[in-house]
Write a protein that holds these residues in place. Structure first.
Motif: not given
Length: 604
Positions: A106-107, A111-113, A135-139, A169-170
């Motif tokens: 989620l947002k 900031g970030g997802v 946990i950020r999505l990129e992590t 949702e993807f």
């Protein structure tokens, strides 16, 4: 293909497991009033030692009040998740289940997802709030290994059903249409996620692997049959052999590319001997040996000795046909001598009848994950140790000071009845002696107060004989009332490194118990001796004894009593055992009913 998907799934599960451990450790910072202690220190250790976590939060009553690191996340302070529509459902789901649940992706307000794992915390069986990890999505994608595969053959997709729209949702940038794709899928229930591994060429790695090997072997047999007929049709057969040879070489090249480029270690092994037959580069890198060196070894020689029995036990079941595959965590001994933790997947590769000829081993290096897990466990033990010391301190106050106040009260009562000046002087002398002992105890307890949030206790070089003498002076009235004989055989030159308050408490509890639980048909005899070689203090009595078969497991339990003595509180031995453990020692008990008891206290 399924092995690659399982490796990534296990990475996801390991990330979630680490997150749960971190959230639980963070929750342990809450005191009885629900106020966190050492949040910045513990939060910093958790984030710094766990690469898969970007931030930690404490969320009393659903409102974010504490966050680490603060600067980049300060915008979330006072954020009320229960009154934020798109966050309510998943937060309430965690509360209802009383389990940790991972909301999102989620947002993020800062900031970030990302995903937010929320562990519901209860105090006195009432909901306090959440201990959460961010946990950020990129992590998440990086640490799971999703981007580590060769995406020319296949790619990952990550999805979740939106709790509001009920639509899937993807979250990854790849093609989101699956209807015309060949794929494998696993579910990750802690976040209600789906993880897809999608083939770009309508097939997957395992199909390629087995197709290549099977087709190669089949073509080899065909070529062999054709060779027998070469004398009859030499020109035609020679041409066909060349064609089939080219096909075999092409298949071998495809298999070799998959084998060498795999992000995990792969080895083909002779099942009967454990000798390596083929090894890829990643396997060599993990164990530190060159391919040529490994081909001269078997897996047993590089397996950590304590893990070999489990490995061989599973291999025996594989040979006997009870299982076709197994998965374990084990340790290898790297060529440099260091220990390497791996996740090992073993599967049968080729059989002849019912006999397994060789198998494939796929290994993932999880050494760093194990190290992080160990660091988290140490952080958890640190918090637990602090709580244990605070508990010990409260019991020292309630239990030990009571003996001093009881003696003062007894002397004051006796003063009321004295008739001569000589008796009065004697009582005042005793009162001064007890007062001095009380003052020393208070000083020691004050030291404990000053270090109660410190990892290290104040350690002093203490004369054991003198401390025993002090305890006997404190118990002189009880010794006299019971006509007890106490033999202090500890040499006067024996010194130990110990905390003074703990040593006084330990000696007082053991000696007073020996007096209190004396045998009604004989006078108490208590002997204290010291084994200087092994640093063991022995306290032996001829009292009523303890039935260790019946009560041994609960001997040092809180509020556990084993007789009908109305003075028994079930606290003394509990306190003593915890104090000895905190100082790195241990205590052993030998006892026989109606004969007596011997306690052995081991000093570090």
């Amino acid at each position: 293909m399924s092995n690659i998907l399982n490796v990534v799934r296990q990475n996801f599960e390991q990330i979630l497991k680490n997150s749960y451990t971190s959230a639980l450790t963070l929750a342990m910072t809450l005191n009885d009033k629900g106020i966190p202690e050492n949040f910045e220190k513990i939060g910093g250790q958790l984030v710094d030692n766990n690469q898969s976590i970007d931030a930690v939060q404490l969320v009393p009553n659903g409102v974010i009040k504490y966050v680490y690191p603060y600067e980049e996340n300060k915008s979330v302070i006072d954020y009320d998740i229960f009154h934020t529509p798109h966050l309510q459902y998943e937060a309430q789901k965690s509360v209802k289940s009383r389990l940790m649940y991972f909301a999102g992706p989620l947002k993020l307000k800062q900031g970030g997802v990302g995903v937010v794992g929320r562990l519901p915390v209860y105090k006195n069986d009432k909901f306090w709030g959440f201990s959460a990890v961010v946990i950020r999505l990129e992590t998440l994608i990086k640490e799971s290994g999703v981007n580590a595969i060769d995406d020319s053959k296949y790619y990952f997709q990550f999805s979740k059903t939106n709790p509001t729209t009920k639509q899937e949702e993807f979250f990854l940038s790849h093609n989101k249409t699956l209807s015309d794709k060949s794929y494998l899928m696993v579910e990750i229930p802690d976040g209600d996620w789906k993880l897809y591994l999608i083939s770009r060429n309508q097939n997957d790695i395992i199909r390629q692997l087995y197709t290549s090997i099977s087709l190669g072997l089949l073509l080899a047999v065909i070529v062999g049959l054709w060779v027998t007929a070469i004398l009859k049709k030499p020109a035609e057969l020679q041409r066909l052999i060349e064609i089939q040879t080219q096909k075999i070489l092409k298949r071998e090249a495809e298999f070799g590319a998959i084998f060498d480029q795999a992000p995990v270690g792969i080895a083909k092994i002779d099942t009967a001997t454990g000798n390596f037959i083929t090894i890829n580069q990643e396997y060599s890198r993990i164990v530190g040996y060159a391919t040529e060196e490994l081909l001269q070894k078997n897996f047993q020689t590089i397996t950590y000795p304590e893990d070999l029995e489990l490995d061989l036990s599973n291999m025996e079941r594989l040979k006997n046909g009870e299982i076709d595959n197994f998965c374990i965590e084990k340790r290898y001994i790297h060529k440099s001598g260091k220990i390497v933790w791996v996740n090992l997947v073993v599967a049968v590769l080729w059989k002849e009848g019912k006999t397994v000829l060789n198998h494939i081993a796929i290994v993932e290096d999880i050494t760093d994950k194990k190290r992080v897990e160990e660091d988290l466990n140490q952080s958890f033990e640190l918090v637990s140790e602090q709580n244990k010391r605070l508990l010990n301190f409260s019991y020292i106050i309630s239990h030990n000071l009571r003996s001093h106040t009881s003696n003062i009260e007894l002397i004051l009562n006796l003063l009321d009845g004295v008739k001569t000046e000589e008796e009065q002087d004697e009582m005042l002398h005793l009162l001064k002696k007890v007062s001095k002992s009380l003052d020393e105890t208070m000083r020691n307890l004050n030291d404990v107060v000053n270090i109660r949030t410190n990892i290290n206790l104040t350690i002093e070089n203490l004369n054991l004989h003198q401390f025993i003498t002090k305890s006997l002076d404190l118990l002189s009235r009880q010794i006299e009332d019971k006509s007890a004989t106490v033999n202090n055989l500890v040499p006067t030159h024996v010194y130990i490194d110990y905390n003074a308050a703990y040593l006084e408490s330990i000696l007082y509890n053991f000696i007073s118990n020996a007096i209190r639980y004396c045998h009604p048909e004989r006078k108490p005899v208590i002997t204290l001796s010291f084994d200087e070689t092994h640093k063991i203090l022995q306290i032996e009595d001829n009292g009523i004894g303890i039935d260790l078969k019946r009560n041994g497991e609960n001997l040092f339990g809180m509020y556990k009593t084993f007789n009908n003595n109305p003075d028994a509180k079930g606290i003394g031995l509990f306190i003593t055992k915890n104090q000895i453990d905190a100082m790195g020692g241990k205590v052993e008990t030998e006892s026989e009913l109606n004969v007596g008891t011997k306690f052995k206290i081991y000093f570090k």
